[in-house]
Scaffold this motif. Structure first.
Motif, mmCIF file in Angstrom:
data_model
loop_
_atom_site.group_PDB
_atom_site.id
_atom_site.type_symbol
_atom_site.label_atom_id
_atom_site.label_comp_id
_atom_site.label_asym_id
_atom_site.label_seq_id
_atom_site.Cartn_x
_atom_site.Cartn_y
_atom_site.Cartn_z
ATOM 1 N N ALA A 35 11.223 -3.948 -14.831
ATOM 2 C CA ALA A 35 11.803 -2.613 -14.600
ATOM 3 C C ALA A 35 10.750 -1.504 -14.656
ATOM 4 N N ALA A 36 9.779 -1.622 -15.556
ATOM 5 C CA ALA A 36 8.795 -0.559 -15.773
ATOM 6 C C ALA A 36 7.737 -0.475 -14.669
ATOM 7 N N LEU A 37 7.669 -1.487 -13.782
ATOM 8 C CA LEU A 37 6.659 -1.416 -12.720
ATOM 9 C C LEU A 37 7.272 -1.377 -11.317
ATOM 10 N N LEU A 38 8.591 -1.160 -11.240
ATOM 11 C CA LEU A 38 9.267 -1.191 -9.941
ATOM 12 C C LEU A 38 8.801 -0.106 -8.971
ATOM 13 N N ARG A 39 8.241 0.984 -9.502
ATOM 14 C CA ARG A 39 7.787 2.054 -8.607
ATOM 15 C C ARG A 39 6.695 1.570 -7.637
ATOM 16 N N ILE A 40 5.935 0.539 -8.050
ATOM 17 C CA ILE A 40 4.847 0.044 -7.184
ATOM 18 C C ILE A 40 5.418 -0.655 -5.946
ATOM 19 N N PRO A 41 6.271 -1.706 -6.105
ATOM 20 C CA PRO A 41 6.846 -2.303 -4.890
ATOM 21 C C PRO A 41 7.743 -1.336 -4.109
ATOM 22 N N GLN A 42 8.320 -0.345 -4.798
ATOM 23 C CA GLN A 42 9.106 0.670 -4.070
ATOM 24 C C GLN A 42 8.221 1.454 -3.105
ATOM 25 N N ALA A 43 7.000 1.747 -3.532
ATOM 26 C CA ALA A 43 6.063 2.457 -2.647
ATOM 27 C C ALA A 43 5.725 1.589 -1.426
ATOM 28 N N PHE A 44 5.587 0.263 -1.636
ATOM 29 C CA PHE A 44 5.348 -0.659 -0.510
ATOM 30 C C PHE A 44 6.526 -0.598 0.459
ATOM 31 N N ALA A 45 7.744 -0.662 -0.115
ATOM 32 C CA ALA A 45 8.955 -0.689 0.705
ATOM 33 C C ALA A 45 9.085 0.573 1.554
#
Length: 411
Positions: A86-96
């Motif tokens: 949960a704490a690192l989801l912003r990274i794959p969100q940026a990819f998406a």
């Protein structure tokens, strides 16, 4: 590690995209543009334009695959109700969020390749499906209802369009969760992730059949789609890991601990072995079937131009992660994990090179300014677009229901 509390973390922390990261990514983009121009403007007799198109396809496909892997990572976390990530989801969100741009670039490369330098000349060639024509090929003629230009482009647009819509929906729900709190957005994310994973699972093999396997349209392998999926997933995991490590070193995401990196390392390790399993199964089945039209694919890759790269591919993508990431400690050391992830990204570039070049430039492969420059350019473009998206919101999804579990993650 169990002493974290909400009070020790800045939940409004935002990444500031400036300085070296911005400068170097822009320099890399310029290098890429110059390499592509060099490829197109060089003496056409030396096959440079075909090589340039093949490299654009390679990096366009790689770029899109990494962004799609980001969306897949998000969906997988929601459907499995994973807490650690949960704490690192912003990274794959940026990819998406970058996936729609990557998709447009890949479609443009495929369309330009079809109508100019004919990347797909094995099936898109004058008279190839017309009986009596000097170029007539009965095998391709039998596949013409599927392998034709309009349907090919339509499939690319539909597949990449659907992936992009789901990717943007997942990031939008996460943003709504930040603003509204509660479980409404999380439940929507769960539902849409389940639908996305079914669609993605059934269509990514077809997407890779179209984009890569049809470069050599006589040959086919039903394992090819899963082989490409494995490469996409490992590459995506590597870029997520690299981004997380570098952000933490730059003073961001101080809530990420050794256990988070350990889990990322386990995924990289496991799916490198899965990639090898599919590679070996495809190779072995083709070898012992001993059907000439099947074995020609590997025979091409055993010619002097490609054979060293063929074996180096296995060494980098299987032997290296197995030997280096085997132990628990290795997965928790960010220097080691960073090294393996960078090595694997280069390894999967080589993997795509071996998939694409024998069917496009055939006996005139090259390795030089065009290859290195194009790769640097796309790496710069991805970095610029991804970090730009990352900088737009807080680096932690503060209302994620499993955030507390992630902040206290310890294995």
């Amino acid at each position: 590690m169990g002493t974290h509390s909400h009070h020790t973390h800045n939940f409004t922390q935002q990444y500031e995209f400036s300085g070296k990261a911005k400068t170097w990514s822009l320099i890399a983009i310029v290098i890429g543009i110059l390499a592509v121009l060099y490829g197109f403007l060089m003496d056409p007799a030396e096959n440079h334009a075909e090589r340039t198109f093949a490299n654009l396809l390679l990096m366009g496909y790689y770029f899109t695959s990494v962004c799609a892997a980001g969306a897949f990572f998000l969906a997988l976390q929601f459907v499995t109700q994973a807490g650690w990530s949960a704490a690192l989801l912003r990274i794959p969100q940026a990819f998406a969020k970058v996936l729609p741009i990557a998709s447009i670039i890949l479609i443009a490369i495929c369309v330009a390749g079809l109508f100019t330098h004919n990347l797909y000349h094995h099936w898109n060639h004058e008279g190839i499906t017309i009986p009596g024509h000097k170029n007539y090929d009965p095998i391709i003629a039998n596949k013409a209802s599927y392998l034709n230009v309009p349907f090919f482009i339509i499939r690319q647009v539909i597949f990449l369009g659907i992936y992009s819509i789901f990717a943007l929906s997942l990031t939008r729900f996460s943003r709504n969760e930040d603003l509204e709190g509660g479980l409404k957005s999380y439940k929507k994310s769960f539902k849409i992730s389940a639908i996305f994973l079914v669609i993605f699972g059934f269509t990514t093999p077809i997407w890779s059949f179209d984009t890569i396997m049809s470069l050599e349209a006589h040959w086919f392998s039903t394992m090819f789609g899963w082989y490409n999926f494995a490469a996409m997933w490992v590459s995506g995991l590597c870029v997520i890991s690299i981004t997380a490590i570098l952000l933490k070193r730059a003073g961001y995401m101080n809530w990420l601990n050794d256990s988070h990196f350990h889990d990322l390392g386990k995924l990289v390790f496991a799916f490198s072995i899965f990639w090898t399993y599919v590679w070996f199964a495809q190779f072995l089945l083709t070898w012992y079937a001993n059907i000439p039209e099947e074995t020609v694919y590997f025979y091409k890759r055993w010619e002097d131009n490609y054979k060293p790269w063929f074996w180096l591919n296995i060494v980098i993508n299987f032997v290296a992660p197995v030997l280096i990431l085997m132990t628990r400690d290795a997965k928790r050391r960010t220097n080691t994990l960073l090294f393996v992830c960078i090595l694997l990204l280069m390894g999967h570039w080589l993997d795509y090179y071996i998939m694409i070049m024998p069917g496009t430039v055939e006996e005139h492969p090259g390795f030089g300014i065009i290859e290195i420059g194009t790769a640097i350019g796309f790496a710069g473009l991805f970095t610029f677009l991804m970090l730009n998206q990352l900088s737009k919101h807080a680096l932690i999804p503060k209302n994620h229901p499993f955030l507390e579990e992630s902040l206290h993650h310890s294995i």
